[in-house]
Structures are given as structure tokens and as C-alpha cells.
Design a protein around this motif. Structure first.
Motif, PDB file in Angstrom:
ATOM      1  N   LEU A  35      48.616  10.974   4.308  1.00 26.12           N
ATOM      2  CA  LEU A  35      49.895  11.673   4.193  1.00 26.12           C
ATOM      3  C   LEU A  35      51.042  10.626   4.641  1.00 26.12           C
ATOM      4  O   LEU A  35      50.841  10.029   5.539  1.00 26.12           O
ATOM      5  N   GLY A  36      52.303  10.739   4.401  1.00 23.72           N
ATOM      6  CA  GLY A  36      53.451   9.996   4.995  1.00 23.72           C
ATOM      7  C   GLY A  36      53.680  10.728   6.353  1.00 23.72           C
ATOM      8  O   GLY A  36      53.604  11.952   6.425  1.00 23.72           O
ATOM      9  N   GLY A  37      54.087   9.622   7.164  1.00 24.44           N
ATOM     10  CA  GLY A  37      54.483  10.258   8.481  1.00 24.44           C
ATOM     11  C   GLY A  37      55.869  10.579   8.513  1.00 24.44           C
ATOM     12  O   GLY A  37      56.523  10.427   7.450  1.00 24.44           O
ATOM     13  N   ASN A  38      56.406  11.069   9.729  1.00 24.03           N
ATOM     14  CA  ASN A  38      58.003  11.557  10.030  1.00 24.03           C
ATOM     15  C   ASN A  38      58.647  10.362  10.556  1.00 24.03           C
ATOM     16  O   ASN A  38      58.724   9.970  11.680  1.00 24.03           O
ATOM     17  N   GLU A  39      58.771   9.122   9.835  1.00 23.86           N
ATOM     18  CA  GLU A  39      59.487   7.932  10.166  1.00 23.86           C
ATOM     19  C   GLU A  39      61.047   8.180  10.465  1.00 23.86           C
ATOM     20  O   GLU A  39      61.738   8.776   9.809  1.00 23.86           O
ATOM     21  N   LYS A  40      61.341   7.599  11.561  1.00 20.29           N
ATOM     22  CA  LYS A  40      62.729   7.580  11.732  1.00 20.29           C
ATOM     23  C   LYS A  40      63.602   6.396  10.858  1.00 20.29           C
ATOM     24  O   LYS A  40      63.124   5.495  10.750  1.00 20.29           O
ATOM     25  N   GLU A  41      64.705   6.819  10.555  1.00 23.08           N
ATOM     26  CA  GLU A  41      65.528   5.841   9.470  1.00 23.08           C
ATOM     27  C   GLU A  41      66.070   4.846  10.551  1.00 23.08           C
ATOM     28  O   GLU A  41      66.009   4.764  11.788  1.00 23.08           O
ATOM     29  N   ASP A  42      66.253   3.673  10.024  1.00 19.39           N
ATOM     30  CA  ASP A  42      66.638   2.345  10.785  1.00 19.39           C
ATOM     31  C   ASP A  42      67.833   2.768  11.653  1.00 19.39           C
ATOM     32  O   ASP A  42      68.712   3.443  10.967  1.00 19.39           O
ATOM     33  N   GLY A  43      68.219   2.071  12.688  1.00 21.64           N
ATOM     34  CA  GLY A  43      69.379   2.281  13.574  1.00 21.64           C
ATOM     35  C   GLY A  43      69.398   3.601  14.165  1.00 21.64           C
ATOM     36  O   GLY A  43      70.335   3.581  15.176  1.00 21.64           O
ATOM     37  N   HIS A  44      68.255   4.354  14.443  1.00 19.29           N
ATOM     38  CA  HIS A  44      68.289   5.519  15.290  1.00 19.29           C
ATOM     39  C   HIS A  44      67.573   5.114  16.387  1.00 19.29           C
ATOM     40  O   HIS A  44      66.500   4.517  16.452  1.00 19.29           O
ATOM     41  N   HIS A  45      67.881   5.438  17.654  1.00 21.37           N
ATOM     42  CA  HIS A  45      67.454   5.086  18.679  1.00 21.37           C
ATOM     43  C   HIS A  45      66.889   6.202  19.630  1.00 21.37           C
ATOM     44  O   HIS A  45      66.644   6.232  20.598  1.00 21.37           O
ATOM     45  N   ASP A  46      66.552   7.384  19.032  1.00 22.43           N
ATOM     46  CA  ASP A  46      66.069   8.668  19.691  1.00 22.43           C
ATOM     47  C   ASP A  46      64.723   8.243  19.989  1.00 22.43           C
ATOM     48  O   ASP A  46      64.280   7.264  19.751  1.00 22.43           O
ATOM     49  N   CYS A  79      37.852  16.688   5.453  1.00 18.88           N
ATOM     50  CA  CYS A  79      37.737  15.443   5.482  1.00 18.88           C
ATOM     51  C   CYS A  79      38.749  14.951   6.307  1.00 18.88           C
ATOM     52  O   CYS A  79      39.903  15.491   6.769  1.00 18.88           O
ATOM     53  N   PRO A  80      38.728  13.608   6.772  1.00 15.72           N
ATOM     54  CA  PRO A  80      39.644  12.784   7.741  1.00 15.72           C
ATOM     55  C   PRO A  80      40.926  12.980   6.845  1.00 15.72           C
ATOM     56  O   PRO A  80      40.993  12.831   5.661  1.00 15.72           O
ATOM     57  N   VAL A  81      42.049  13.049   7.939  1.00 15.34           N
ATOM     58  CA  VAL A  81      43.343  13.165   7.387  1.00 15.34           C
ATOM     59  C   VAL A  81      44.111  11.761   8.031  1.00 15.34           C
ATOM     60  O   VAL A  81      44.188  11.718   9.414  1.00 15.34           O
ATOM     61  N   MET A  82      44.686  10.867   7.354  1.00 20.32           N
ATOM     62  CA  MET A  82      45.393   9.728   7.878  1.00 20.32           C
ATOM     63  C   MET A  82      46.893  10.072   7.597  1.00 20.32           C
ATOM     64  O   MET A  82      47.534  10.204   6.543  1.00 20.32           O
ATOM     65  N   ILE A  83      47.640  10.023   8.707  1.00 16.23           N
ATOM     66  CA  ILE A  83      49.241  10.111   8.577  1.00 16.23           C
ATOM     67  C   ILE A  83      49.713   8.727   8.705  1.00 16.23           C
ATOM     68  O   ILE A  83      49.494   8.062   9.846  1.00 16.23           O
ATOM     69  N   ILE A  84      50.254   7.924   7.680  1.00 17.44           N
ATOM     70  CA  ILE A  84      50.744   6.716   7.859  1.00 17.44           C
ATOM     71  C   ILE A  84      52.212   6.456   8.471  1.00 17.44           C
ATOM     72  O   ILE A  84      53.041   7.353   7.686  1.00 17.44           O
ATOM     73  N   GLN A  85      52.461   5.981   9.515  1.00 22.05           N
ATOM     74  CA  GLN A  85      53.681   5.699   9.841  1.00 22.05           C
ATOM     75  C   GLN A  85      53.870   4.036  10.129  1.00 22.05           C
ATOM     76  O   GLN A  85      53.330   3.481  11.094  1.00 22.05           O
ATOM     77  N   LYS A  86      54.390   3.413   8.986  1.00 17.22           N
ATOM     78  CA  LYS A  86      54.415   1.741   9.044  1.00 17.22           C
ATOM     79  C   LYS A  86      55.768   1.468   8.379  1.00 17.22           C
ATOM     80  O   LYS A  86      55.573   1.146   7.274  1.00 17.22           O
ATOM     81  N   PRO A  87      56.893   1.455   8.979  1.00 17.29           N
ATOM     82  CA  PRO A  87      58.261   1.387   8.487  1.00 17.29           C
ATOM     83  C   PRO A  87      58.214  -0.178   7.940  1.00 17.29           C
ATOM     84  O   PRO A  87      58.916  -0.148   6.859  1.00 17.29           O
ATOM     85  N   ASP A  88      57.510  -1.039   8.133  1.00 17.62           N
ATOM     86  CA  ASP A  88      57.475  -2.462   8.036  1.00 17.62           C
ATOM     87  C   ASP A  88      56.512  -2.528   6.672  1.00 17.62           C
ATOM     88  O   ASP A  88      56.373  -3.842   6.118  1.00 17.62           O
ATOM     89  N   ILE A  89      55.875  -1.607   5.690  1.00 19.19           N
ATOM     90  CA  ILE A  89      54.893  -1.583   4.864  1.00 19.19           C
ATOM     91  C   ILE A  89      55.667  -2.325   3.635  1.00 19.19           C
ATOM     92  O   ILE A  89      54.606  -3.094   2.860  1.00 19.19           O
ATOM     93  N   GLU A  90      56.806  -2.279   3.395  1.00 21.65           N
ATOM     94  CA  GLU A  90      57.400  -2.831   1.951  1.00 21.65           C
ATOM     95  C   GLU A  90      57.126  -4.216   2.139  1.00 21.65           C
ATOM     96  O   GLU A  90      56.881  -4.947   1.132  1.00 21.65           O
ATOM     97  N   LYS A  91      57.332  -4.899   3.258  1.00 27.05           N
ATOM     98  CA  LYS A  91      57.219  -6.501   3.416  1.00 27.05           C
ATOM     99  C   LYS A  91      55.840  -6.885   3.152  1.00 27.05           C
ATOM    100  O   LYS A  91      55.436  -7.806   2.445  1.00 27.05           O
ATOM    101  N   ILE A  92      55.099  -6.324   3.643  1.00 23.68           N
ATOM    102  CA  ILE A  92      53.470  -6.511   3.887  1.00 23.68           C
ATOM    103  C   ILE A  92      52.889  -6.080   2.163  1.00 23.68           C
ATOM    104  O   ILE A  92      52.320  -7.038   1.705  1.00 23.68           O
ATOM    105  N   PHE A  93      53.590  -5.066   1.664  1.00 18.23           N
ATOM    106  CA  PHE A  93      53.184  -4.604   0.393  1.00 18.23           C
ATOM    107  C   PHE A  93      53.675  -5.733  -0.681  1.00 18.23           C
ATOM    108  O   PHE A  93      52.797  -6.243  -1.727  1.00 18.23           O
ATOM    109  N   LYS A  94      54.814  -6.328  -0.767  1.00 15.46           N
ATOM    110  CA  LYS A  94      55.102  -7.418  -1.370  1.00 15.46           C
ATOM    111  C   LYS A  94      54.510  -8.408  -1.626  1.00 15.46           C
ATOM    112  O   LYS A  94      54.022  -9.216  -2.577  1.00 15.46           O
TER     113      LYS A  94
END
Length: 165
Positions: free
Chosen positions: A118-129, A148-163
Motif C-alpha cells: 500500500l502507499g503511505g501518507n506522504e507529505k508534499e514537498d515544502g510542508h514542515h509539519d 498476509c503481511p502488509v507493507m506501507i511504502i513511504q519513500k518520497p525519493d523513490i522516483e530517482k531510484i526507480f529511474k
């Protein structure tokens, strides 16, 4: 020789940025560990029905709204499939209708998934909450009732790694 811990995974996509990130993460896992992957999108007809029953939507609007949700789901699934194909990963996709967490759990059982992504609840860039680990109702229900196990992915820099993966 070690065995793969996971053989099959279900990845829920819904168009949010975090679900695209979870799809990217799952594709990298699938390629690295030879895991079968199935992307699922659920048209939330349970909520649409609730809105209709409470007169927020009239019957004509309900049908149009459900049709637009199906079109969105097909588009999101095609995008996930395209991402997988770009990394040489074969995948399945499925568009389902019903309550989101029920359908994700049912799909995981039918596919005999070893893990749900599942996708996590990522904050948008620029938020300092202050970052809080608040789960959606659907995420909480999936965690509570999954077999079964559930993984919640929270990795905002994943796009760079994926490329470069």
C-alpha cells in the motif's frame, strides 16, 4: 541457496502519488526477487452508494460518477503496467468494484498473495509539519484483517531510484 520469502504480491493503486511510489517500489522488488505482481484498483461503489442513499448524488449522477471512476481505474492500472514493462517486469492488473478494503483483501486471498503493498501518507514537498503516522480507514482495516503481511511504502525519493534501477 536461499528461497524467496515472497512469491506473489498485490499492489493497491488509486492515483495518489503515494500509490505510484508503492507501485515503483513493488516493481523493483518484483524484478530483484522474482515476485509475481498484481496491481489492483477498486472502484469504491460502497461510498458511491452511500452518497446516493443520502441524496448527495441522484441516480443519473451515480452512474456517471461510477463510470468516471472505472475510467480512472483503467488509466491508473495501465500506467502501473507501463511502469512495470519499462523495467521488464510482467504483471497482472485487475479493476474491481465494492468496498476498498474488502476488495483488496479478497483479491489478495484469490491471488494467494504473500504480501500486500500500500502507499503511505506522504507529505508534499515544502510542508514542515510534524510527521504523524496516521492511517486511512482502508489501510487500518487491511492491516487489521489481512491474512498476509502488509507493507506501507513511504519513500518520497523513490522516483530517482526507480529511474536508475
Amino acid at each position: 541457496m536461499s528461497k524467496n520469502f515472497f512469491k506473489k504480491m498485490i499492489v493497491a493503486v488509486n492515483g495518489h502519488r503515494s500509490s505510484v511510489h508503492s507501485a515503483m517500489y513493488a516493481i523493483m522488488m518484483a524484478r530483484s526477487y522474482n515476485i509475481a505482481v498484481k496491481f489492483i484498483y477498486v472502484v469504491d461503489t460502497a461510498t458511491v452508494k452511500y452518497l446516493s442513499m443520502n441524496k448527495f448524488l441522484v441516480s443519473d449522477e451515480r452512474l456517471d460518477y461510477e463510470e468516471r471512476l472505472k475510467e480512472d481505474g483503467e488509466r491508473y492500472l495501465a500506467y502501473a503496467q507501463m511502469l512495470a514493462g519499462s523495467k521488464g517486469v510482467k504483471c497482472e492488473t485487475e479493476l474491481r468494484s465494492g468496498g476498498v478494503f474488502n476488495e483488496i483483501l479478497r483479491a489478495a486471498d484469490e491471488f494467494e498473495a504473500d504480501v500486500i503493498i500500500l502507499g503511505g501518507n506522504e507529505k508534499e514537498d515544502g510542508h514542515h509539519d510534524i510527521k504523524r503516522n496516521v492511517l486511512s480507514v482502508d489501510q487500518s482495516e487491511i492491516l487489521a484483517h489481512s491474512k498476509c503481511p502488509v507493507m506501507i511504502i513511504q519513500k518520497p525519493d523513490i522516483e530517482k531510484i526507480f529511474k536508475i534501477f
